[in-house]
Design an enzyme around this catalytic site. Sequence first.
Site, PDB file in Angstrom:
ATOM      1  N   ASP A  38      -1.752   3.220  12.488  1.00  0.00           N
ATOM      2  CA  ASP A  38      -2.653   4.198  13.094  1.00  0.00           C
ATOM      3  C   ASP A  38      -2.163   4.618  14.471  1.00  0.00           C
ATOM      4  O   ASP A  38      -2.265   5.774  14.863  1.00  0.00           O
ATOM      5  CB  ASP A  38      -4.063   3.611  13.191  1.00  0.00           C
ATOM      6  CG  ASP A  38      -4.715   3.519  11.818  1.00  0.00           C
ATOM      7  OD1 ASP A  38      -4.356   4.325  10.938  1.00  0.00           O
ATOM      8  OD2 ASP A  38      -5.575   2.643  11.624  1.00  0.00           O
ATOM      9  N   SER A  83     -10.800  12.235   7.036  1.00  0.00           N
ATOM     10  CA  SER A  83     -10.372  10.988   7.643  1.00  0.00           C
ATOM     11  C   SER A  83     -11.225  10.793   8.901  1.00  0.00           C
ATOM     12  O   SER A  83     -12.173  11.537   9.126  1.00  0.00           O
ATOM     13  CB  SER A  83      -8.892  11.127   7.960  1.00  0.00           C
ATOM     14  OG  SER A  83      -8.425   9.984   8.599  1.00  0.00           O
ATOM     15  N   LEU A  84     -10.896   9.814   9.711  1.00  0.00           N
ATOM     16  CA  LEU A  84     -11.657   9.602  10.944  1.00  0.00           C
ATOM     17  C   LEU A  84     -10.699   9.558  12.125  1.00  0.00           C
ATOM     18  O   LEU A  84      -9.581   9.056  12.008  1.00  0.00           O
ATOM     19  CB  LEU A  84     -12.405   8.266  10.881  1.00  0.00           C
ATOM     20  CG  LEU A  84     -13.608   8.172   9.951  1.00  0.00           C
ATOM     21  CD1 LEU A  84     -14.011   6.717   9.754  1.00  0.00           C
ATOM     22  CD2 LEU A  84     -14.777   8.970  10.521  1.00  0.00           C
ATOM     23  N   ARG A 136     -10.243   9.289  -2.996  1.00  0.00           N
ATOM     24  CA  ARG A 136     -10.235  10.319  -1.965  1.00  0.00           C
ATOM     25  C   ARG A 136      -9.088  11.306  -2.191  1.00  0.00           C
ATOM     26  O   ARG A 136      -9.133  12.451  -1.746  1.00  0.00           O
ATOM     27  CB  ARG A 136     -10.101   9.677  -0.578  1.00  0.00           C
ATOM     28  CG  ARG A 136     -10.123  10.692   0.532  1.00  0.00           C
ATOM     29  CD  ARG A 136     -10.218  10.050   1.913  1.00  0.00           C
ATOM     30  NE  ARG A 136      -8.986   9.390   2.300  1.00  0.00           N
ATOM     31  CZ  ARG A 136      -8.736   8.957   3.540  1.00  0.00           C
ATOM     32  NH1 ARG A 136      -9.647   9.104   4.486  1.00  0.00           N
ATOM     33  NH2 ARG A 136      -7.603   8.364   3.833  1.00  0.00           N
ATOM     34  N   LYS A 285     -21.118   7.142  14.670  1.00  0.00           N
ATOM     35  CA  LYS A 285     -21.402   8.502  14.202  1.00  0.00           C
ATOM     36  C   LYS A 285     -22.637   9.039  14.906  1.00  0.00           C
ATOM     37  O   LYS A 285     -23.641   8.328  15.019  1.00  0.00           O
ATOM     38  CB  LYS A 285     -21.695   8.492  12.683  1.00  0.00           C
ATOM     39  CG  LYS A 285     -20.540   8.031  11.824  1.00  0.00           C
ATOM     40  CD  LYS A 285     -20.941   7.958  10.343  1.00  0.00           C
ATOM     41  CE  LYS A 285     -19.775   7.415   9.515  1.00  0.00           C
ATOM     42  NZ  LYS A 285     -20.180   7.066   8.139  1.00  0.00           N
ATOM     43  N   LYS A 309     -10.748   0.704  15.982  1.00  0.00           N
ATOM     44  CA  LYS A 309      -9.970  -0.226  15.148  1.00  0.00           C
ATOM     45  C   LYS A 309      -9.823  -1.575  15.844  1.00  0.00           C
ATOM     46  O   LYS A 309      -9.422  -1.634  17.002  1.00  0.00           O
ATOM     47  CB  LYS A 309      -8.569   0.353  14.903  1.00  0.00           C
ATOM     48  CG  LYS A 309      -8.556   1.669  14.153  1.00  0.00           C
ATOM     49  CD  LYS A 309      -8.716   1.490  12.670  1.00  0.00           C
ATOM     50  CE  LYS A 309      -7.430   0.998  12.041  1.00  0.00           C
ATOM     51  NZ  LYS A 309      -7.417   1.153  10.587  1.00  0.00           N
ATOM     52  N   CYS A 421      19.037 -18.830  -9.018  1.00  0.00           N
ATOM     53  CA  CYS A 421      19.852 -19.911  -9.533  1.00  0.00           C
ATOM     54  C   CYS A 421      19.700 -19.827 -11.048  1.00  0.00           C
ATOM     55  O   CYS A 421      18.590 -19.879 -11.557  1.00  0.00           O
ATOM     56  CB  CYS A 421      19.312 -21.261  -9.029  1.00  0.00           C
ATOM     57  SG  CYS A 421      19.873 -22.657 -10.020  1.00  0.00           S
ATOM     58  N   CYS A 426      18.450 -26.932 -13.495  1.00  0.00           N
ATOM     59  CA  CYS A 426      18.240 -27.162 -12.065  1.00  0.00           C
ATOM     60  C   CYS A 426      16.952 -27.977 -11.881  1.00  0.00           C
ATOM     61  O   CYS A 426      15.896 -27.578 -12.363  1.00  0.00           O
ATOM     62  CB  CYS A 426      18.129 -25.811 -11.370  1.00  0.00           C
ATOM     63  SG  CYS A 426      17.596 -25.914  -9.666  1.00  0.00           S
TER      64      CYS A 426
HETATM   65  P1  AMP Z   1      -8.622   6.341   7.708  1.00  0.00           P
HETATM   66  O1  AMP Z   1      -8.383   6.348   6.234  1.00  0.00           O
HETATM   67  O2  AMP Z   1      -8.018   5.162   8.387  1.00  0.00           O
HETATM   68  O3  AMP Z   1      -8.306   7.657   8.345  1.00  0.00           O
HETATM   69  O4  AMP Z   1     -10.172   6.124   7.963  1.00  0.00           O
HETATM   70  C1  AMP Z   1     -11.128   6.932   7.324  1.00  0.00           C
HETATM   71  C2  AMP Z   1     -11.651   6.185   6.163  1.00  0.00           C
HETATM   72  O5  AMP Z   1     -12.385   5.049   6.565  1.00  0.00           O
HETATM   73  C3  AMP Z   1     -12.632   6.964   5.382  1.00  0.00           C
HETATM   74  O6  AMP Z   1     -12.015   7.851   4.492  1.00  0.00           O
HETATM   75  C4  AMP Z   1     -13.347   5.886   4.625  1.00  0.00           C
HETATM   76  O7  AMP Z   1     -12.648   5.610   3.427  1.00  0.00           O
HETATM   77  C5  AMP Z   1     -13.189   4.653   5.485  1.00  0.00           C
HETATM   78  N1  AMP Z   1     -14.456   4.073   5.942  1.00  0.00           N
HETATM   79  C6  AMP Z   1     -14.752   2.766   5.896  1.00  0.00           C
HETATM   80  N2  AMP Z   1     -15.971   2.515   6.369  1.00  0.00           N
HETATM   81  C7  AMP Z   1     -16.492   3.707   6.736  1.00  0.00           C
HETATM   82  C8  AMP Z   1     -17.743   4.103   7.294  1.00  0.00           C
HETATM   83  N3  AMP Z   1     -18.700   3.215   7.596  1.00  0.00           N
HETATM   84  N4  AMP Z   1     -17.926   5.408   7.522  1.00  0.00           N
HETATM   85  C9  AMP Z   1     -16.961   6.309   7.229  1.00  0.00           C
HETATM   86  N5  AMP Z   1     -15.765   6.000   6.703  1.00  0.00           N
HETATM   87  C10 AMP Z   1     -15.526   4.712   6.466  1.00  0.00           C
HETATM   88 ZN    ZN Z   2      19.419 -24.718  -8.892  1.00  0.00          ZN
END
Ligand code: AMP
Ligand code: ZN
Length: 661
Positions: A38, A83-84, A136, A285, A309, A421, A426
């Site tokens: 990340d 994604s986040l 996804r 959020k 993270k 081996c 053996c």
């Molecule tokens: P990343 O794949 O690392 O970009 O992170 C985004 C992903 O985190 C999302 O697509 C979800 O699959 C996952 N995720 C896990 N827990 C949560 C949560 N509580 N809310 C939203 N996404 C989540």
């Molecule tokens: Zn051996």
Amino acid sequence: MKVDKVKNKIEKLRSEVKKHNDLYYKKSQSEISDFEFDRMLKNLEELEEQYPQFKESASPTDFVGSDISSDSSIITLNTPMYSLDKAFSMEEVENFFSKVKEKETGNMPFTCELKLDGFSVNLYYDNGELIYATTRGDGIVGEDITENIKTIPSIPLKISHKTPIEVRGEIILNIDEFDRINKERESNGEKVFANPRNAAAGSIKLKDPARVKARKLDYKIYSVGLFEESSVDSQYKLLEYLRNLGFKIVEHYYSDNVADLIEQCKIWDKGRDDLNYMVDGLVFKVSHFSIQDKIGHTSKFPKWAVAYKFKAKEAETKLLSVDFQVGRTGAVTPVAKLNPVYLAGTTVSRATLHNANEIKRLGLKEGDYVRLIKSGEIVPKIIGVNLDRRSENAKSIIFPESCPVCSTQLISLDNGSKSYCDNLNCPAQILRRIEHFASRDTVGIRGLGESVIQQLLDNNMIEKIEDIYSIDYEKFASLPHQGKRSAEKLQKAVEVSKTQKLGKLIAGLGIRFVGLNTAKILTDSYSDIDSLMKATSADLFAIDKIGEKTADAVVEFFSNKENILMIKSLKKSGVVFNKIESKMSGKLTGMSFVVTGKIENYTRKELNDLIEDNGGKVSSTVSSKLDYLLAGENAGSKLEKARKFNTIKIISGQDFFDKIR
Ligand code: AMP
Ligand code: ZN
């Protein structure tokens, strides 16, 4: 930075990110920690923003990494799956709150949810029925995994919400299940999963729902895509609404106090060690949908949320030496012996180095201080060397050219990623082969573990698998740490193993690529070992789910003279290689059993298997129709109840083993 240097750096980062993306999403593998990945991605994003002239239209920063494999059927999502954005420190989380608060004054509550480290899914319901489920994918189209999702019993197939809805969450594998599966894979000679997420991802994409079901996957929900319900106007209410529909919901906290919210980072960084599933961070959020809409999205993630993270827990310790271990197939694996160090809940003193290439990649020398993480927080993994602490006389690590146990010249395969081996005699391989044959997931001979086998080998009482059936028990009783009682127990266990199920026997032989699952598939087509031994590669390959490599391995195994002699000898000793006879020794046919209390060291499942393998029926309740109650130590209410029926025979473990012997 000089401009051409920046360009180089961007290109390098881009190709690294692409490589790790593919490994992660398509092969469910990871070579670096998620935290490092990340970080790398964020770094690339920042450089591209600063130097837009080097931005490419197909940069991985523009897309969600795709999980779609080439041979799958795909479904277009109704609304994209984002994604986040990531925060790698508490300061970065604070920045998120300040930025969001610039956009909106007044009271603004947030949810703080656990970030589940699993595999994201999208469940589409219409008219209250689960219509399909997808991964996804690339955020726009996902892979169809409907049949596999249906094997997870706690996912509702019907809900009371009638308009179309996309429910989103994470498929996870609980840690205790992960441990169980890995133990089973290890004893089958299969590759173990690096972490629960990889195991969950690998499982959800299996082509056979029955195998998915055996993995006991779980899930938690945290959001929706397509959704309409006027009473729900915030993330917090949404989670409650989904819970009421019957979904398992992600654990969360709700507050409008930023200090309290940030405090959660500390609380959960510790607290996550106590969970039975993996979380890799927290997701903050903005709760109100109206404010979310105002703040908006980028093409990749919502601007009203951030993922904090957790840092991978890391330790540094000294590499004392490298052991080269020989497995039952002859594969030689380097294992690092480490100065014991505490890391995320356990003390680590060993870590596998996989192969010669890994040692080269790390540039490892004996006596080095190494950086250690738990990959997926579970399996210890060496990720680098602290060169500042390297001493002048650090010794190079030399991968042996000959077997460390029998000195046979090793064979190197796949560009040095595997060394074998190939001496069937053996001693290391013999020990591992016998151990494999006797292990719980194959033939299952209780009391015949590594140390007892080593003792038998050292005393020249066995040399190969078939010798298990001609052990001199009088001599065994006189060995150190043994005695009459342990000799009797072992003899009984060896005797019982002769009528083990055919699949388990075949799995125990140690044919390359033939673990228990594959062995069971073979017994669906071959009901005894003689017909299997006659099968050609083409015959085997024609079986659904048997690949070319496996087919060849089976034929090769049975064309080896020593293996044929082994089967002959096993048969002569009374081992039954026949599905009908071994499965149904018939000794318990027509009899029903209930097991209660503790019987020697047998688990309930092992006893139930023994009953069924011998043709008996296992029931769970005591009633007038029951034939036998098998009662061990601390038998409770079932024993009392059974005594009331004078038709039920109450027997001990001893009586039971006498019956099936
Ligand atoms: P990343 O794949 O690392 O970009 O992170 C985004 C992903 O985190 C999302 O697509 C979800 O699959 C996952 N995720 C896990 N827990 C949560 C949560 N509580 N809310 C939203 N996404 C989540
Ligand atoms: Zn051996």
